[in-house]
Design a protein around this motif. Structure first.
Motif, PDB file in Angstrom:
ATOM      1  N   LYS A 137       2.525   1.955 -25.514  1.00 35.88           N
ATOM      2  CA  LYS A 137       2.353   0.857 -25.128  1.00 35.88           C
ATOM      3  C   LYS A 137       3.353   0.754 -23.695  1.00 35.88           C
ATOM      4  CE  LYS A 137       6.275  -1.225 -27.729  1.00 35.88           C
ATOM      5  NZ  LYS A 137       6.724  -2.179 -28.750  1.00 35.88           N
ATOM      6  N   GLY A 138       3.103  -0.214 -22.945  1.00 34.21           N
ATOM      7  CA  GLY A 138       4.095  -0.292 -21.759  1.00 34.21           C
ATOM      8  C   GLY A 138       3.527  -0.917 -20.608  1.00 34.21           C
ATOM      9  N   HIS A 139       3.911  -1.328 -19.485  1.00 37.91           N
ATOM     10  CA  HIS A 139       3.554  -1.615 -18.265  1.00 37.91           C
ATOM     11  C   HIS A 139       4.369  -1.145 -17.156  1.00 37.91           C
ATOM     12  CE1 HIS A 139       1.663  -5.480 -15.974  1.00 37.91           C
ATOM     13  NE2 HIS A 139       1.191  -4.124 -15.553  1.00 37.91           N
ATOM     14  N   ILE A 140       3.760  -0.407 -16.351  1.00 39.71           N
ATOM     15  CA  ILE A 140       4.291   0.069 -15.041  1.00 39.71           C
ATOM     16  C   ILE A 140       3.747  -0.756 -13.788  1.00 39.71           C
ATOM     17  CG2 ILE A 140       4.474   2.219 -13.320  1.00 39.71           C
ATOM     18  CD1 ILE A 140       4.202   3.941 -15.837  1.00 39.71           C
ATOM     19  N   ILE A 141       4.632  -1.444 -13.123  1.00 37.40           N
ATOM     20  CA  ILE A 141       4.325  -2.032 -11.810  1.00 37.40           C
ATOM     21  C   ILE A 141       4.988  -1.575 -10.569  1.00 37.40           C
ATOM     22  CG2 ILE A 141       4.455  -4.602 -10.908  1.00 37.40           C
ATOM     23  CD1 ILE A 141       4.979  -5.643 -13.826  1.00 37.40           C
ATOM     24  N   ASN A 142       4.026  -1.180  -9.788  1.00 38.86           N
ATOM     25  CA  ASN A 142       4.422  -0.597  -8.368  1.00 38.86           C
ATOM     26  C   ASN A 142       4.384  -1.549  -7.298  1.00 38.86           C
ATOM     27  OD1 ASN A 142       5.071   1.533  -9.780  1.00 38.86           O
ATOM     28  ND2 ASN A 142       3.011   2.644  -9.487  1.00 38.86           N
ATOM     29  N   ILE A 143       5.366  -1.977  -6.783  1.00 38.49           N
ATOM     30  CA  ILE A 143       5.598  -2.746  -5.680  1.00 38.49           C
ATOM     31  C   ILE A 143       4.928  -2.087  -4.375  1.00 38.49           C
ATOM     32  CG2 ILE A 143       6.378  -4.707  -4.156  1.00 38.49           C
ATOM     33  CD1 ILE A 143       6.302  -5.311  -7.122  1.00 38.49           C
ATOM     34  N   ALA A 144       3.763  -2.216  -4.042  1.00 41.03           N
ATOM     35  CA  ALA A 144       2.995  -1.436  -2.756  1.00 41.03           C
ATOM     36  C   ALA A 144       3.282  -2.535  -1.599  1.00 41.03           C
ATOM     37  CB  ALA A 144       1.770  -1.036  -2.964  1.00 41.03           C
ATOM     38  N   SER A 145       1.913  -2.585  -0.810  1.00 40.49           N
ATOM     39  CA  SER A 145       2.102  -3.672   0.122  1.00 40.49           C
ATOM     40  C   SER A 145       0.366  -3.777   0.595  1.00 40.49           C
ATOM     41  CB  SER A 145       2.678  -3.144   1.283  1.00 40.49           C
ATOM     42  OG  SER A 145       2.606  -4.023   2.426  1.00 40.49           O
ATOM     43  N   GLN A 146       0.119  -4.587   1.516  1.00 37.73           N
ATOM     44  CA  GLN A 146      -1.068  -4.822   2.108  1.00 37.73           C
ATOM     45  C   GLN A 146      -1.044  -3.606   3.141  1.00 37.73           C
ATOM     46  OE1 GLN A 146      -3.810  -6.582   1.691  1.00 37.73           O
ATOM     47  NE2 GLN A 146      -2.883  -7.692  -0.096  1.00 37.73           N
ATOM     48  N   ALA A 147      -0.099  -3.281   3.596  1.00 37.47           N
ATOM     49  CA  ALA A 147       0.252  -2.171   4.552  1.00 37.47           C
ATOM     50  C   ALA A 147      -0.394  -0.768   3.987  1.00 37.47           C
ATOM     51  CB  ALA A 147       1.324  -1.869   4.987  1.00 37.47           C
ATOM     52  N   GLY A 148      -0.541  -1.100   2.495  1.00 37.51           N
ATOM     53  CA  GLY A 148      -1.244   0.496   2.159  1.00 37.51           C
ATOM     54  C   GLY A 148      -2.589   0.065   2.147  1.00 37.51           C
ATOM     55  N   LYS A 149      -3.319  -0.922   2.498  1.00 40.28           N
ATOM     56  CA  LYS A 149      -4.779  -1.364   2.623  1.00 40.28           C
ATOM     57  C   LYS A 149      -5.121  -1.111   3.924  1.00 40.28           C
ATOM     58  CE  LYS A 149      -5.598  -3.218  -1.992  1.00 40.28           C
ATOM     59  NZ  LYS A 149      -6.385  -4.349  -2.699  1.00 40.28           N
ATOM     60  N   ILE A 150      -4.266  -1.952   4.634  1.00 40.42           N
ATOM     61  CA  ILE A 150      -4.733  -2.159   6.266  1.00 40.42           C
ATOM     62  C   ILE A 150      -3.476  -1.320   7.081  1.00 40.42           C
ATOM     63  CG2 ILE A 150      -5.343  -3.701   8.181  1.00 40.42           C
ATOM     64  CD1 ILE A 150      -5.663  -5.789   6.054  1.00 40.42           C
ATOM     65  N   ALA A 151      -3.797  -0.204   7.853  1.00 39.35           N
ATOM     66  CA  ALA A 151      -2.869   0.522   8.442  1.00 39.35           C
ATOM     67  C   ALA A 151      -2.785  -0.436   9.653  1.00 39.35           C
ATOM     68  CB  ALA A 151      -3.100   2.040   8.749  1.00 39.35           C
ATOM     69  N   THR A 152      -1.654  -0.654  10.329  1.00 35.54           N
ATOM     70  CA  THR A 152      -1.228  -1.453  11.653  1.00 35.54           C
ATOM     71  C   THR A 152      -0.399  -0.535  12.477  1.00 35.54           C
ATOM     72  OG1 THR A 152       0.627  -2.579  10.612  1.00 35.54           O
ATOM     73  CG2 THR A 152      -1.704  -3.589  10.356  1.00 35.54           C
ATOM     74  N   PRO A 153      -0.661  -0.805  13.996  1.00 37.79           N
ATOM     75  CA  PRO A 153       0.397  -0.360  14.886  1.00 37.79           C
ATOM     76  C   PRO A 153       1.679  -0.543  14.462  1.00 37.79           C
ATOM     77  CG  PRO A 153      -1.465  -1.560  15.883  1.00 37.79           C
ATOM     78  CD  PRO A 153      -1.524  -1.987  14.579  1.00 37.79           C
TER      79      PRO A 153
END
Length: 265
Positions: A137-153
């Motif tokens: 049992k357990g839960h791992i929560i990783n704070i990623a970002s929309q930047a991980g889906k949309i690369a921007t300049p």
């Protein structure tokens, strides 16, 4: 908001001294969870511990930790694992970014962002995996970002780290599916925290997106509400995630149409 699932659970949070990490810690304590708070600023963590234990009937442990130091990660987690019988939730929140054009990025900053955002996250997760697999049992929560889906300049390296986090998270979720361990990626857009005091020194990006920025409490409530559930992703705000879907389907069109806006960093 009340999440009865958290009552008397043990929750470990990295980057817990400010921003989203602090907001998540406060809400978890409000819901009766016992906390292990990790960050580089031990003095700040001690103040948070005193405040939360004073307001709520919970136990709060604090440890100084720089997640980029893998030896320190192993030492700190070995200690807390020896003191806790279970770890119910790990929130990998520690991270930072620097917004610069690719040709202007210092290699020290490249290494720093990967060491914290990717290697540190993986190191912390690796330390709790044997216990979570054993306890099933357990839960791992990783704070990623929309930047991980949309690369921007001007965020090439930061986006690369968050793409890596999402790849790791998605693989980990499949590995743990038979062990009743949930794995969630949190993909927020820009948030009103001190993140931008480092990432956006000139303040141009903040000015262009200020009206769209999320508050740490808003993001934290969404995260805490989904703790100990089978949630694959939390995408905030929803309209921005719609943009990531469009980007995946029509990348060329999205880049051409969004170039002017995305270049406002």
């Amino acid at each position: 908001m009340t999440n009865k699932r958290l009552n008397n659970k043990n929750i470990v949070i990295t980057g817990a001294s400010s921003g989203i990490g602090l907001s998540i810690a406060s809400l978890c304590a409000e819901n009766g969870a016992n906390l292990v708070l990790l960050a580089r600023r031990l003095d700040q963590l001690e103040k948070i511990k005193q405040d939360l234990e004073g307001r709520y009937s919970v136990n709060v442990q604090v440890y100084k930790l720089d997640v980029s130091d893998t030896k320190e990660v192993k030492a700190v987690f070995s200690k807390l694992l020896g003191e806790l019988s279970t770890i119910d939730v790990l929130v990998n929140n520690a991270g930072y970014g620097i917004f610069r054009a690719a040709h202007e990025v210092e290699m020290g900053d490249v290494k720093g962002m990967f060491d914290v955002n990717v290697v540190g996250l993986i190191a912390c997760t690796t330390m709790v995996l044997p216990l979570m697999r054993q306890q099933r049992k357990g839960h791992i929560i990783n704070i990623a970002s929309q930047a991980g889906k949309i690369a921007t300049p001007k965020s090439s390296v930061y986006s690369a780290t968050k793409h890596a986090v999402l790849g790791y998270t998605n693989s980990l979720r499949m590995e743990l599916s038979d062990f009743n361990v949930s794995v969630t990626a949190v993909n927020p857009g820009p948030i009103e925290t001190n993140f931008f005091s480092i990432a956006d020194e000139e303040g141009t990006y903040v000015k262009s997106v200020k009206r769209y920025m999320l508050t740490p409490d808003f993001v934290a409530r969404k995260v805490v509400d989904r703790m100990l559930t089978k949630t694959r992703e939390i995408n905030l705000p929803r309209w921005m995630n719609a943009g990531s879907i469009l980007f995946a389907l029509f990348p060329g069109l999205f880049e051409r149409a969004g170039k002017k806006v995305l270049n406002k960093k």
